[in-house]
Design a protein around this motif. Structure first.
Motif, mmCIF file in Angstrom:
data_model
loop_
_atom_site.group_PDB
_atom_site.id
_atom_site.type_symbol
_atom_site.label_atom_id
_atom_site.label_comp_id
_atom_site.label_asym_id
_atom_site.label_seq_id
_atom_site.Cartn_x
_atom_site.Cartn_y
_atom_site.Cartn_z
ATOM 1 N N ALA A 113 26.665 -17.155 43.446
ATOM 2 C CA ALA A 113 25.505 -17.355 42.676
ATOM 3 C C ALA A 113 25.736 -16.030 41.552
ATOM 4 C CB ALA A 113 24.067 -17.178 43.455
ATOM 5 N N ILE A 114 25.722 -14.855 42.142
ATOM 6 C CA ILE A 114 25.962 -13.659 41.159
ATOM 7 C C ILE A 114 26.981 -13.935 40.163
ATOM 8 C CG2 ILE A 114 26.420 -11.110 41.125
ATOM 9 C CD1 ILE A 114 25.282 -10.830 43.843
ATOM 10 N N LEU A 115 28.269 -14.282 40.502
ATOM 11 C CA LEU A 115 29.302 -14.751 39.590
ATOM 12 C C LEU A 115 28.827 -15.605 38.664
ATOM 13 C CD1 LEU A 115 32.526 -14.632 41.978
ATOM 14 C CD2 LEU A 115 31.872 -13.066 40.224
ATOM 15 N N VAL A 116 28.323 -16.739 38.955
ATOM 16 C CA VAL A 116 27.852 -17.717 38.073
ATOM 17 C C VAL A 116 26.819 -17.104 37.278
ATOM 18 C CG1 VAL A 116 26.438 -19.952 37.825
ATOM 19 C CG2 VAL A 116 28.189 -19.630 39.594
ATOM 20 N N VAL A 117 25.973 -16.517 37.533
ATOM 21 C CA VAL A 117 24.922 -15.821 36.457
ATOM 22 C C VAL A 117 25.674 -14.984 35.588
ATOM 23 C CG1 VAL A 117 22.951 -14.457 36.381
ATOM 24 C CG2 VAL A 117 23.127 -16.154 38.232
ATOM 25 N N ILE A 148 28.387 -13.890 29.744
ATOM 26 C CA ILE A 148 29.422 -13.559 29.066
ATOM 27 C C ILE A 148 29.846 -14.422 28.042
ATOM 28 C CG2 ILE A 148 31.830 -12.617 29.018
ATOM 29 C CD1 ILE A 148 31.110 -11.375 31.852
ATOM 30 N N VAL A 149 30.129 -14.106 26.557
ATOM 31 C CA VAL A 149 30.435 -14.972 25.639
ATOM 32 C C VAL A 149 31.964 -14.576 25.261
ATOM 33 C CG1 VAL A 149 30.180 -15.740 23.261
ATOM 34 C CG2 VAL A 149 28.423 -15.599 24.810
ATOM 35 N N ILE A 200 25.315 -12.010 26.617
ATOM 36 C CA ILE A 200 24.173 -12.677 25.653
ATOM 37 C C ILE A 200 23.225 -13.204 26.813
ATOM 38 C CG2 ILE A 200 23.785 -14.528 23.917
ATOM 39 C CD1 ILE A 200 25.102 -12.089 22.807
ATOM 40 N N ALA A 201 22.065 -13.202 26.315
ATOM 41 C CA ALA A 201 20.902 -13.598 27.250
ATOM 42 C C ALA A 201 21.236 -15.222 27.326
ATOM 43 C CB ALA A 201 19.653 -13.248 26.829
ATOM 44 N N ASN A 222 21.455 -19.164 22.015
ATOM 45 C CA ASN A 222 22.735 -19.957 21.753
ATOM 46 C C ASN A 222 23.784 -19.506 21.046
ATOM 47 O OD1 ASN A 222 21.541 -22.307 23.366
ATOM 48 N ND2 ASN A 222 20.075 -22.539 21.436
ATOM 49 N N ILE A 223 24.838 -20.042 21.255
ATOM 50 C CA ILE A 223 26.230 -19.284 20.472
ATOM 51 C C ILE A 223 26.525 -20.685 19.682
ATOM 52 C CG2 ILE A 223 28.305 -18.154 20.430
ATOM 53 C CD1 ILE A 223 25.936 -16.612 21.710
#
Length: 318
Positions: free
Chosen positions: A42-46, A51-52, A80-81, A85-86
């Motif tokens: 869960a931590i890694l996915v979040v 990261i972009v 990026i929060a 959107n990117i």
């Protein structure tokens, strides 16, 4: 980055499945590290979702709930929060070409740009423009230039058709009007390229476009003017040929005059010599005997006429 995201999701899914198995008390099947895997996954996915990654040929625009962020994201990793959107944009060089030959330019048909010269003669130009967006101004382009239903390339196609093409035609016409056809065709082509480049740079700044290079690849005369030029060249060649023939005839005439003068002078000299010789003989007949002695080879004649008798005497009889 993609591989890390896949691994993080695998860890998370593994932990969730292990917790489910433990929850329903399947004692026969036990998966170790259920809780640890769930938490770590869960931590890694979040974290990875924050990261972009912006590639070396891209620039990214961030849109937030309050609007478009004025600062773009350049090459590298950025946090990026997740509620932002990117939007990725290409910052590489594009080339727009107008060409007379079908299929060579951006248009399928013949698309050379025709413009009048200083003399009012229209010439056609094959031109290529190398351009790119100003990466620092990507947010402005994103907000002000439509994609026109063309996906990520839509903005670039719109810029080429509505900005590059229009400004190129205007800059080329204004520049070429200051040159003669011969200058535009050959001697001043590099100057024309530089002037068009400077005009385009100035005109395209407002659209946040950088013009790197303008290349005038070929110049064409219209059919009527080309016929006139060919006729003029043929006339010039014929004039040069006639001048050369005239020069040759003049040289021949000069040589003939020289030969004539030499012959006249030679004849005058021979005549004068004979005159002097005749005068000498008249005043002194013995000169003939002297001439005979000078030319005698030492042998006596075989025959001799008798003095006034009409008798020929053979001097070889013994």
């Amino acid at each position: 980055m993609v591989l890390l995201k896949i691994i993080s999701w695998i860890i998370l899914i593994y932990g969730i499945i292990a917790l489910i198995i433990r929850k329903i008390n399947l004692s026969r099947l036990k998966l170790p590290l259920a809780v640890a895997s769930s938490i770590a996954g869960a931590i890694l996915v979040v974290l990875l979702s924050l990261i972009v990654v912006v590639g070396p040929q891209e620039v990214a625009v961030v849109t937030t709930p309050s609007g478009v962020r004025p600062e773009p994201l350049h090459t590298g990793w950025h946090i990026i929060a997740p509620w932002n959107n990117i939007h990725y944009m290409d910052k590489t060089v594009w080339v727009y070409t107008c060409a007379n030959a079908q299929g060579e330019g951006e248009k399928p048909n013949s698309d050379a740009i025709w413009a009048p010269t200083k003399d009012g003669i229209k010439l056609g130009f094959d031109v290529s423009v190398s351009w790119r967006i100003d990466a620092n101004q990507a947010p402005w382009i994103y907000q002000n230039v439509t994609e026109n239903d063309g996906g990520r390339s839509g903005r670039y196609i719109w810029l080429e058709e509505n900005v590059i093409r229009a400004k190129l035609k205007s800059a080329l016409a204004l520049t070429v009007s200051g040159f003669t056809p011969i200058e535009a065709y050959s001697t001043k082509r590099n100057d024309i390229q530089q002037e068009i480049l400077q005009r385009l740079k100035s005109e395209c700044q407002q659209y946040r476009i950088i013009i790197d290079n303008v290349d005038v690849r070929e110049v064409y005369y219209n059919e009527e003017y080309e016929k006139a030029i060919n006729a003029k060249k043929l006339a010039e060649q014929e004039a040069l040929r006639l001048i050369e023939v005239t020069k040759q005839k003049e040289e021949q005439l000069k040589q003939a005059t020289i030969d004539k003068n030499i012959a006249i002078e030679k004849a005058k000299g021979e005549s004068e010599a004979l005159k002097i010789k005749g005068q000498s003989i008249s005043s002194n007949p013995k000169i003939i005997e002297l001439e005979w002695i000078n030319k005698w080879n030492g042998q006596l004649p075989t025959y001799m006429m008798g003095n006034g008798q009409g008798i020929m005497v053979n001097l070889n009889n013994k």
